[in-house]
Motif scaffolding. Structure first.
Motif, short mmCIF file in Angstrom:
data_model
loop_
_atom_site.label_atom_id
_atom_site.label_comp_id
_atom_site.label_asym_id
_atom_site.label_seq_id
_atom_site.Cartn_x
_atom_site.Cartn_y
_atom_site.Cartn_z
N GLU A 187 -13.13 -11.06 -3.89
CA GLU A 187 -12.24 -9.96 -4.31
C GLU A 187 -10.81 -10.18 -3.79
OE1 GLU A 187 -13.93 -5.96 -4.41
OE2 GLU A 187 -12.09 -5.28 -3.44
N GLY A 191 -14.58 -4.42 2.00
CA GLY A 191 -15.81 -5.16 1.72
C GLY A 191 -15.81 -6.55 2.35
N ARG A 221 -9.21 -6.06 2.51
CA ARG A 221 -10.15 -5.15 1.87
C ARG A 221 -11.20 -4.71 2.87
NH1 ARG A 221 -15.07 -8.00 -1.13
NH2 ARG A 221 -15.31 -5.81 -1.67
N ILE A 240 -11.78 -4.94 6.55
CA ILE A 240 -10.72 -4.14 7.18
C ILE A 240 -10.65 -2.78 6.50
CG2 ILE A 240 -8.26 -3.96 7.69
CD1 ILE A 240 -8.28 -6.77 8.45
N GLU A 241 -11.19 -1.79 7.16
CA GLU A 241 -11.22 -0.43 6.61
C GLU A 241 -9.98 0.37 7.03
OE1 GLU A 241 -12.59 1.39 4.49
OE2 GLU A 241 -12.38 3.45 5.21
N SER A 257 -6.87 -4.03 -1.18
CA SER A 257 -7.61 -3.90 -2.44
C SER A 257 -7.86 -2.43 -2.71
CB SER A 257 -8.95 -4.63 -2.33
OG SER A 257 -9.73 -4.35 -3.49
N TYR A 258 -7.46 -1.98 -3.88
CA TYR A 258 -7.83 -0.67 -4.38
C TYR A 258 -8.59 -0.94 -5.68
CZ TYR A 258 -4.75 2.10 -1.23
OH TYR A 258 -4.15 2.71 -0.15
N TRP A 259 -9.85 -0.64 -5.69
CA TRP A 259 -10.68 -0.93 -6.87
C TRP A 259 -10.56 -2.39 -7.31
CZ3 TRP A 259 -14.34 2.12 -9.15
CH2 TRP A 259 -14.39 3.45 -8.69
N ALA A 260 -10.67 -3.25 -6.30
CA ALA A 260 -10.68 -4.70 -6.56
C ALA A 260 -9.40 -5.21 -7.21
CB ALA A 260 -11.90 -5.11 -7.39
N SER A 271 0.85 -1.19 0.00
CA SER A 271 0.00 0.00 0.00
C SER A 271 0.89 1.24 0.00
CB SER A 271 -0.87 0.02 1.26
OG SER A 271 -1.45 1.30 1.45
N THR A 293 -2.50 -1.97 6.22
CA THR A 293 -1.50 -2.92 5.71
C THR A 293 -0.22 -2.82 6.54
OG1 THR A 293 -2.44 -2.46 3.54
CG2 THR A 293 -0.46 -3.81 3.59
C1 LIG Z 1 -8.29 4.23 -3.61
C2 LIG Z 1 -8.92 3.15 -2.77
C3 LIG Z 1 -9.68 2.18 -3.39
C4 LIG Z 1 -10.26 1.15 -2.63
N1 LIG Z 1 -10.98 0.17 -3.26
C5 LIG Z 1 -11.50 -0.85 -2.55
C6 LIG Z 1 -12.22 -1.89 -3.18
O1 LIG Z 1 -12.39 -1.91 -4.41
N2 LIG Z 1 -12.72 -2.88 -2.43
C7 LIG Z 1 -12.60 -2.90 -1.06
O2 LIG Z 1 -13.08 -3.82 -0.42
N3 LIG Z 1 -11.89 -1.93 -0.42
C8 LIG Z 1 -11.34 -0.91 -1.14
N4 LIG Z 1 -10.62 0.09 -0.50
C9 LIG Z 1 -10.44 0.00 0.96
C10 LIG Z 1 -9.07 -0.56 1.36
O3 LIG Z 1 -8.84 -1.85 0.79
C11 LIG Z 1 -9.00 -0.67 2.89
O4 LIG Z 1 -9.37 0.55 3.48
C12 LIG Z 1 -7.62 -1.06 3.39
O5 LIG Z 1 -7.72 -1.31 4.77
C13 LIG Z 1 -6.61 0.06 3.13
O6 LIG Z 1 -5.34 -0.34 3.58
P1 LIG Z 1 -4.17 0.76 3.67
O7 LIG Z 1 -4.63 1.79 4.66
O8 LIG Z 1 -2.98 0.02 4.17
O9 LIG Z 1 -3.96 1.30 2.30
C14 LIG Z 1 -10.06 1.12 -1.21
C15 LIG Z 1 -9.29 2.13 -0.61
C16 LIG Z 1 -8.73 3.14 -1.37
C17 LIG Z 1 -7.88 4.20 -0.70
#
Ligand SMILES: Cc1cc2nc3c(=O)[nH]c(=O)nc-3n(C[C@H](O)[C@H](O)[C@H](O)COP(=O)(O)O)c2cc1C
Length: 179
Positions: free
Chosen positions: A131, A126, A124, A159-160, A83-86, A9, A16
């Motif tokens: 995914e 969701g 992710r 995991i948000e 996951s970013y946009w799957a 990430s 992450t």
């Molecule tokens: C640009 C972007 C796109 C994302 N797209 C998805 C997605 O398609 N599906 C999903 O489940 N989560 C999506 N997420 C949520 C992230 O997977 C989730 O918040 C994750 O915990 C982020 O980890 P990080 O803080 O280490 O980057 C997205 C987040 C960002 C910033």
């Protein structure tokens, strides 16, 4: 034995990063661990010029060679990706594209030393594991063409943010027992 744990990430202190810290703490009993973030490296887009198909070398010199030196130094490689946009974040995908000199799909190609083991950790927001499987496939496809043995993977849904990782620590420590 050395374990390289990559936060794929671009967020250095997100969910992450929390996961890579837990994995690093767990593995440090067994391995010399090193954590890096994809954002530590300055990596330009692949130009798709295919010079590397004939030369086994990229026409550009940047962070890719530094990160590949870390791959070469490691016995175990763990890519942890949200996951970013799957799919995997763009920064990590650009790194994968730039590893084409190492892909065994053409000759000549650059080679890592044999015997490396690879693991995929994906997360992710969701709730659906399908995914996560898509990202695992991306990482394992990458390992496969670098002849890094795919030895295990884990997907974590819902995991948000980093706070949401803490209650999942036991899943990660169980996963680490197999590494
Ligand atoms: C640009 C972007 C796109 C994302 N797209 C998805 C997605 O398609 N599906 C999903 O489940 N989560 C999506 N997420 C949520 C992230 O997977 C989730 O918040 C994750 O915990 C982020 O980890 P990080 O803080 O280490 O980057 C997205 C987040 C960002 C910033």
């Amino acid at each position: 034995m050395k374990a390289l744990i990559i936060n794929c990430s671009p967020v250095r202190d997100g969910a992450t990063a929390e996961i890579t810290s837990i994995i690093s703490d767990e593995l440090s009993q067994k391995y010399e661990t090193k954590q890096v973030c994809i954002d530590d490296y300055d990596i330009a887009f692949c130009k798709g010029c295919r010079s590397c198909h004939n030369t086994a070398k990229c026409v550009m010199t940047d962070g890719v060679q530094q990160l590949m030196a870390e791959f070469e130094a490691a016995d175990v490689i763990i890519c942890a990706s949200p996951s970013y946009w799957a799919d995997v974040p763009g920064q990590f995908k650009v790194f994968i594209d730039r590893c084409t000199p190492y892909s065994n799909t053409h000759e000549p190609h650059a080679r890592l030393s044999k015997g490396k083991k690879g693991y995929a950790v994906v997360l992710r927001t969701g709730p659906n594991m399908k995914e996560c499987e898509r990202l695992i496939q991306t990482i394992e496809h990458f390992y496969g063409h670098l002849e890094i043995e795919c030895c295990g993977h884990i997907g974590l849904c819902s995991i948000e943010n980093r706070e949401a990782v803490i209650p999942r620590t036991s899943e990660l420590t169980e996963f680490c027992k197999e590494i």
